[in-house]
Design a protein around this motif. Structure first.
Motif, PDB file in Angstrom:
ATOM      1  N   ILE A 126       1.273  -1.271  -0.029  1.00  0.00           N
ATOM      2  CA  ILE A 126      -0.114  -0.151  -0.274  1.00  0.00           C
ATOM      3  C   ILE A 126       0.790   1.714  -0.223  1.00  0.00           C
ATOM      4  O   ILE A 126       1.761   1.531   0.902  1.00  0.00           O
ATOM      5  N   ASN A 127       0.547   2.806  -0.807  1.00  0.00           N
ATOM      6  CA  ASN A 127       1.759   3.303  -1.225  1.00  0.00           C
ATOM      7  C   ASN A 127       0.924   4.223  -1.156  1.00  0.00           C
ATOM      8  O   ASN A 127      -0.382   4.460  -1.509  1.00  0.00           O
ATOM      9  N   ILE A 128       1.102   5.026   0.137  1.00  0.00           N
ATOM     10  CA  ILE A 128       0.345   6.030   0.369  1.00  0.00           C
ATOM     11  C   ILE A 128       1.011   7.349  -0.705  1.00  0.00           C
ATOM     12  O   ILE A 128       2.171   8.710  -0.541  1.00  0.00           O
ATOM     13  N   SER A 129      -0.179   7.566  -1.878  1.00  0.00           N
ATOM     14  CA  SER A 129       0.683   8.688  -2.857  1.00  0.00           C
ATOM     15  C   SER A 129       0.091  10.135  -2.232  1.00  0.00           C
ATOM     16  O   SER A 129       0.059  10.219  -1.424  1.00  0.00           O
ATOM     17  N   SER A 130      -0.596  10.369  -3.851  1.00  0.00           N
ATOM     18  CA  SER A 130      -1.437  11.997  -3.572  1.00  0.00           C
ATOM     19  C   SER A 130      -1.964  12.296  -4.368  1.00  0.00           C
ATOM     20  O   SER A 130      -2.106  11.490  -5.414  1.00  0.00           O
ATOM     21  N   VAL A 131      -3.498  12.610  -4.547  1.00  0.00           N
ATOM     22  CA  VAL A 131      -3.894  13.579  -5.330  1.00  0.00           C
ATOM     23  C   VAL A 131      -2.834  14.359  -5.902  1.00  0.00           C
ATOM     24  O   VAL A 131      -3.490  14.582  -7.868  1.00  0.00           O
ATOM     25  N   HIS A 132      -1.619  14.007  -5.669  1.00  0.00           N
ATOM     26  CA  HIS A 132      -0.710  15.264  -6.922  1.00  0.00           C
ATOM     27  C   HIS A 132       0.625  13.678  -7.641  1.00  0.00           C
ATOM     28  O   HIS A 132       0.961  14.341  -8.197  1.00  0.00           O
ATOM     29  N   GLY A 133      -0.144  12.511  -6.860  1.00  0.00           N
ATOM     30  CA  GLY A 133       0.303  11.464  -7.956  1.00  0.00           C
ATOM     31  C   GLY A 133      -0.570  11.554  -9.863  1.00  0.00           C
ATOM     32  O   GLY A 133      -0.423  11.081 -10.177  1.00  0.00           O
ATOM     33  N   LEU A 134      -1.611  11.849  -9.322  1.00  0.00           N
ATOM     34  CA  LEU A 134      -2.876  12.298 -10.482  1.00  0.00           C
ATOM     35  C   LEU A 134      -2.317  13.449 -11.018  1.00  0.00           C
ATOM     36  O   LEU A 134      -3.366  14.085 -12.336  1.00  0.00           O
ATOM     37  N   ARG A 135      -2.217  14.911  -9.922  1.00  0.00           N
ATOM     38  CA  ARG A 135      -2.228  16.415 -10.745  1.00  0.00           C
ATOM     39  C   ARG A 135      -1.513  16.858  -9.801  1.00  0.00           C
ATOM     40  O   ARG A 135      -0.907  16.084  -9.512  1.00  0.00           O
ATOM     41  N   ALA A 136      -0.848  18.085 -10.995  1.00  0.00           N
ATOM     42  CA  ALA A 136       0.258  19.101 -10.485  1.00  0.00           C
ATOM     43  C   ALA A 136      -0.140  19.987  -9.659  1.00  0.00           C
ATOM     44  O   ALA A 136      -1.078  20.851 -10.117  1.00  0.00           O
ATOM     45  N   LEU A 150       5.681   7.081  -8.182  1.00  0.00           N
ATOM     46  CA  LEU A 150       4.956   5.613  -6.952  1.00  0.00           C
ATOM     47  C   LEU A 150       3.645   5.389  -7.672  1.00  0.00           C
ATOM     48  O   LEU A 150       3.400   4.294  -7.640  1.00  0.00           O
ATOM     49  N   GLU A 151       2.821   6.146  -8.060  1.00  0.00           N
ATOM     50  CA  GLU A 151       1.926   5.316  -8.665  1.00  0.00           C
ATOM     51  C   GLU A 151       2.693   4.088 -10.188  1.00  0.00           C
ATOM     52  O   GLU A 151       1.873   3.328  -9.856  1.00  0.00           O
ATOM     53  N   GLY A 152       3.396   4.692 -11.083  1.00  0.00           N
ATOM     54  CA  GLY A 152       3.806   4.155 -12.322  1.00  0.00           C
ATOM     55  C   GLY A 152       4.898   2.426 -11.161  1.00  0.00           C
ATOM     56  O   GLY A 152       4.208   1.496 -11.279  1.00  0.00           O
ATOM     57  N   LEU A 153       5.104   2.420  -9.960  1.00  0.00           N
ATOM     58  CA  LEU A 153       6.073   1.870  -9.800  1.00  0.00           C
ATOM     59  C   LEU A 153       4.502   0.876  -8.839  1.00  0.00           C
ATOM     60  O   LEU A 153       5.236  -0.462  -8.844  1.00  0.00           O
TER      61      LEU A 153
END
Length: 248
Positions: A126-136, A150-153
């Motif tokens: 479980i990777n704690i990403s962010s809305v910033h993994g989808l938006r800039a 991290l999303e790609g990983l």
């Protein structure tokens, strides 16, 4: 709840904020939790609280992780840092540190955990990403770059792990009430030349339909569900928890 009884978990950045709530949630569900953090005292305090163990580690020392192997059922990659500055003023050394901590270290920890997960035919990454993994957003070049990576990983891990009973997912919160965000507010106020109250209204929450910060326990609740048996078919996904930000 004891649906994770007999399971072991490792939570990075586990001494405070989202990581601490994830550690508490997994322990409450029956898992034995290793709390990993550069803050040794904080990690030990929380580990004592939940009946787990502390791992004092600086994940920026990535060379120390290259030959690591460990046996856990659940890995929560949460550790993170932030710097807010325009690209033209962004310190290259700081850029590299953020990429190391938030991309290279999770890769090495996943690499260390997968062999035992494959052998057991069970695992939860479980990777704690962010809305910033989808938006800039402007002024966050390293953080946005790291979260997109991290999303790609996570997705590659889901494809390689799937045949072995290992899932890999991202949790994508908006701004969470943590020390990391609280520090950001002061930085954003300086950059935009506005008050800290105005930062919340005009910068952090401007894209959200729900005008409040996410609570760490809300993130931990989703992590707890993704860790259990009911989420066995959930993999390669990115779960937004951003108050509607990414719906725009």
């Amino acid at each position: 709840m004891t649906d994770l009884a007999g399971r072991t978990a490792l939570v990075t950045g586990g001494a405070s904020g989202i990581g601490a709530e994830c550690a508490r949630k997994l322990a409450a569900q029956g898992a034995y939790v290793r709390v990993a953090d550069v803050d040794e005292a904080g990690a030990k305090s929380l580990a004592d609280e939940i009946g787990g163990e502390a791992w004092a580690v600086d994940l920026l020392n990535v060379e120390d992780l290259e030959h690591l192997r460990f046996d856990v059922d659940i890995l929560v990659n949460n550790a993170g840092i932030q710097t807010v500055a325009p690209i033209t003023e962004f310190d290259p050394i700081r850029f590299r540190e953020i990429i190391m901590l938030m991309v290279e270290a999770p890769f090495l920890l996943i690499r260390a955990a997968l062999p035992a997960m494959f052998e057991r035919e069970f695992g939860r990454i479980i990777n704690i990403s962010s809305v910033h993994g989808l938006r800039a957003s402007e002024f966050k070049v390293a953080y946005v770059t790291a979260k997109h990576a991290l999303e790609g990983l996570s997705k590659v891990t889901s494809l390689e792990g799937g045949p072995h009973g290992v899932t890999s997912n991202c949790v994508n919160p908006g701004y969470v009430r943590t020390p990391l965000v609280e520090n950001q507010i002061a930085d954003q106020a300086r950059i935009h030349n506005i008050t800290e109250d105005e930062v919340l209204e005009r910068v952090l929450l401007t894209e959200s339909a729900i005008k409040r910060l996410v609570e760490p326990a809300e993130v931990a609740s989703l992590v707890g569900w993704l860790s259990g048996a009911d989420a066995a078919m959930v993999t390669g996904a990115s779960y937004t928890m951003d108050g509607g930000w990414s719906a725009r």
